[in-house]
Design a protein around this motif. Structure first.
Motif, short mmCIF file in Angstrom:
data_model
loop_
_atom_site.label_atom_id
_atom_site.label_comp_id
_atom_site.label_asym_id
_atom_site.label_seq_id
_atom_site.Cartn_x
_atom_site.Cartn_y
_atom_site.Cartn_z
N GLY A 54 0.84 -1.08 -0.10
CA GLY A 54 0.05 -0.07 -0.03
C GLY A 54 0.70 1.30 0.08
O GLY A 54 0.43 2.40 -0.49
N ARG A 55 1.94 1.31 0.63
CA ARG A 55 2.80 2.35 0.37
C ARG A 55 3.67 2.41 -0.80
O ARG A 55 4.14 3.79 -0.96
N PHE A 150 -14.18 -25.41 15.16
CA PHE A 150 -14.04 -24.06 15.71
C PHE A 150 -15.37 -23.19 16.30
O PHE A 150 -15.03 -22.34 17.23
N LEU A 151 -16.38 -23.78 15.93
CA LEU A 151 -17.48 -23.04 16.45
C LEU A 151 -18.64 -23.98 17.14
O LEU A 151 -18.73 -25.07 16.60
N ALA A 243 -9.70 -21.73 20.33
CA ALA A 243 -10.45 -20.48 20.11
C ALA A 243 -10.82 -19.62 21.12
O ALA A 243 -11.07 -18.41 21.09
N THR A 244 -11.08 -20.22 22.37
CA THR A 244 -11.31 -19.57 23.48
C THR A 244 -10.08 -18.92 24.48
O THR A 244 -10.21 -18.61 25.53
N PHE A 245 -8.81 -19.14 24.03
CA PHE A 245 -7.71 -18.90 24.74
C PHE A 245 -7.72 -19.64 25.96
O PHE A 245 -6.95 -19.11 27.02
N MET B 1 0.59 6.39 2.90
CA MET B 1 0.12 5.34 2.20
C MET B 1 -0.94 5.78 1.20
O MET B 1 -1.74 6.55 1.41
N TYR B 2 -0.86 5.02 -0.03
CA TYR B 2 -1.90 5.58 -1.12
C TYR B 2 -3.05 4.67 -0.94
O TYR B 2 -3.19 3.59 -0.71
N LYS B 3 -4.16 5.41 -0.99
CA LYS B 3 -5.61 4.70 -0.67
C LYS B 3 -5.79 4.10 0.64
O LYS B 3 -6.13 2.88 0.73
N ILE B 7 -7.44 0.35 2.06
CA ILE B 7 -6.76 -0.77 2.16
C ILE B 7 -6.78 -1.38 4.08
O ILE B 7 -6.96 -2.57 4.11
N LEU B 11 -7.98 -4.70 5.41
CA LEU B 11 -7.41 -5.68 6.36
C LEU B 11 -8.25 -5.80 7.62
O LEU B 11 -8.24 -6.93 8.20
N PHE B 14 -10.57 -8.54 6.82
CA PHE B 14 -10.02 -9.61 6.70
C PHE B 14 -9.71 -10.21 7.81
O PHE B 14 -10.02 -11.55 8.33
N VAL B 15 -9.12 -9.65 8.82
CA VAL B 15 -8.67 -10.09 10.15
C VAL B 15 -9.90 -10.38 10.86
O VAL B 15 -10.11 -11.50 11.59
N LEU B 18 -11.03 -13.66 9.76
CA LEU B 18 -10.30 -15.01 10.42
C LEU B 18 -10.39 -15.16 11.66
O LEU B 18 -10.32 -16.21 12.31
N ILE B 20 -13.29 -14.80 13.52
CA ILE B 20 -14.55 -15.31 14.03
C ILE B 20 -14.72 -16.32 14.89
O ILE B 20 -15.40 -16.06 15.73
N PRO B 21 -14.08 -17.39 15.08
CA PRO B 21 -13.99 -18.51 16.10
C PRO B 21 -13.70 -17.81 17.23
O PRO B 21 -14.33 -18.15 18.24
N PHE B 22 -12.82 -16.84 17.31
CA PHE B 22 -12.55 -16.18 18.75
C PHE B 22 -13.43 -15.43 19.33
O PHE B 22 -13.94 -15.59 20.18
N TYR B 24 -16.92 -15.84 18.20
CA TYR B 24 -17.95 -16.80 18.21
C TYR B 24 -17.91 -17.35 19.42
O TYR B 24 -19.18 -17.41 20.27
N ASN B 25 -16.83 -17.76 20.04
CA ASN B 25 -16.66 -18.73 21.20
C ASN B 25 -16.64 -17.96 22.52
O ASN B 25 -16.61 -18.44 23.56
#
Lengths: 333, 151
Positions: A54-55, A150-151, A243-245, B1-3, B7, B11, B14-15, B18, B20-22, B24-25
């Motif tokens: 991006g940079r 995981f769920l 998932a629950t740490f 940073m451009y745009k 971005i 991100l 996206f994270v 990724l 979701i399980p943490f 959700y539970n």
């Protein structure tokens, strides 16, 4: 040589995993510490790479187009392939990301000997597109399917996905369609690099290694489902613990699970370092994600230096007295 | 940073996906199904008989194959006796053999006429593990499952 090197690297990984699987004292490391570490590396590395991209400046507007540009009112514009609106770009990007639009245009070039000398021929080549499509979609569905570990409770949508995947109801446990597609597609993607001479020439160890790694992950997954079974209740307890740490390590999971999770962890850790980053990169392809308005709008290079102006007015203000003394005419008295 | 805005927003999405399980539970207790191996029915058996049809490891991994084998033996070949790897014989019957141990007293008492089978809904049998991992065996398509038993 490159193939052998990659194969050897994956074999070493598998051997390490087997060692971990059969050493009870290492189970905590292989089942809990390494997966956490791999996820951290994956997320951290992914963000680092994307931010780094991006940079980097994009000096010119460089969309590639395969359609009619917006022109005179009676010439029909191709609004998706040559978009002048954000919506058009979104549709183009969606086609690219979900259905690999660029790859669909893949062509093959062949030089053959004709009666009057060599003939250069171009033709459509859709096999790579088809193989990639099956590979990526199967991979995604397999990944989503794994959310059942995981769920808790498991959302209905994931159960639906799973029942569609196993719709053929062959075998016990039922064969997943995506497993079959995935293994066939990854084998195809590997074989084309071996058997097409040009491709073999440009293929690197970094191309073969992820293929072997993904193959071994899929194979251990299939082996685990049908041949070297693991205790799924224990696996899920471990996964939910992650998932629950509050990690727990149930006993008697089964060796194959540790091999599988170690290989998956390797893939996750390796991901940001490798060409697999095209997952994030595809969103940032400047030739695809820019509005094609090169001539409609003035685009200024973002890194242009700010020029220091010294206008005539400022000049005259500075030297007015001296100019007057010398008899030079001034605009302002 | 451009745009940069776009971005960074992407991100974050996206994270978010990724992790979701943490989320959700979050705050949930990691409680898997608990299968008791010391129900009154099992304790009443002689110590030598307290093992299941096969060893627990084999049963965990291969009970579905065994049930398929039993189904074919009983329904298609008319056999009613299964001889296990140690030479012991068992009656081929879900109701009389499996459920004898793998159920609670209350569930056993509720069996009437033998049509709807409490086994599928029992916390000691199919449903608990299968629901936990979203495994849907084909048995349920014919044999009326937990909903019927719950009524």
């Amino acid at each position: 040589m490159k193939v052998l090197f990659s194969l050897l690297a994956v074999i070493v990984l598998i051997l390490v995993a087997i060692m971990g699987a059969y050493t009870t004292s290492l189970h905590y490391t292989f089942g809990i510490i390494i997966p956490y570490l791999a996820l951290t590396l994956f997320v951290g590395g992914f963000i680092y790479r994307v931010v780094k991209w991006g940079r980097s400046p994009v000096p010119f507007r460089i969309p590639t187009t395969i359609g009619q540009q917006k022109s005179l009112p009676w010439i029909k514009q191709n609004k998706i392939e040559n978009p002048t609106s954000t919506l058009g770009v979104i549709v183009r990007m969606a086609l690219e990301i979900l259905f690999f639009r660029s790859l669909f245009r893949n062509t093959k070039t062949e030089l053959s000997q004709g009666p009057k000398g060599p003939i250069l021929a171009y033709g459509s080549a859709k096999w790579l597109w088809l193989g990639s499509l099956f590979f990526h979609w199967s991979f995604l569905i397999i990944l989503i399917r794994h959310l059942r570990y995981f769920l808790d409770p498991i959302p209905f949508s994931i159960q639906i996905l799973e029942s569609i995947d196993g719709i053929l109801q062959i075998g016990l446990p039922a064969v997943y369609l995506t497993d079959a597609f995935f293994l066939i597609a990854v084998t195809y993607l590997f074989l084309r690099r071996i058997f097409i001479p040009q491709l073999k020439y440009i293929s690197l160890a970094a191309d073969f290694f992820p293929l072997f790694l993904i193959m071994s992950i899929a194979s251990t997954g299939v082996l685990m489902r049908y041949f070297y079974k693991v205790d799924l209740v224990a696996v899920k307890q471990l996964a939910i613990g992650l998932a629950t740490f509050q990690p727990v390590l149930p006993s008697g999971i089964g060796a194959m699970f540790f091999v599988h999770i170690f290989l998956v962890s390797s893939l996750f850790a390796y991901f940001p370092l490798s060409k697999l980053m095209h997952m994030g990169g595809i969103f940032m392809s400047p030739t695809r994600n820019m509005i094609s308005n090169n001539r409609m709008v003035r685009h200024i290079n973002p890194w242009n230096q700010e020029v220091k102006y010294h206008t005539y007015e400022q000049y005259e203000d500075e030297y007015r007295d001296k100019m007057k003394k010398a008899g030079i005419p001034v605009e302002k008295e | 940073m451009y745009k940069g805005g776009k971005i960074i927003a992407s991100l974050i999405i996206f994270v978010g996906l990724l992790t979701i399980p943490f989320f959700y539970n979050m705050g949930k207790v990691n409680a898997g199904p608990e299968i008791n191996l010391d129900t009154p029915a099992i304790l009443a058996l002689a110590p030598a008989d307290q093992q299941c049809v096969e060893s627990p490891e084999v049963m965990k991994a291969n009970h579905m194959q065994l049930l398929n084998q039993w189904r074919e033996a009983a329904v298609r070949d008319g056999q009613s006796v299964y001889i296990n790897s140690q030479g012991k014989s068992f009656e081929i019957s879900l109701q009389n053999t499996c459920l004898n141990c793998h159920s609670t007293e209350a569930e056993k008492a509720s069996v009437t006429g033998g049509m709807s089978n409490p086994a599928f809904g029992s916390t000691q049998f199919c449903a608990s593990c299968h629901d936990y991992n979203a495994v849907q065996p084909l048995c349920y398509t014919c044999h009326i499952g937990s909903k019927e038993a719950a009524k």
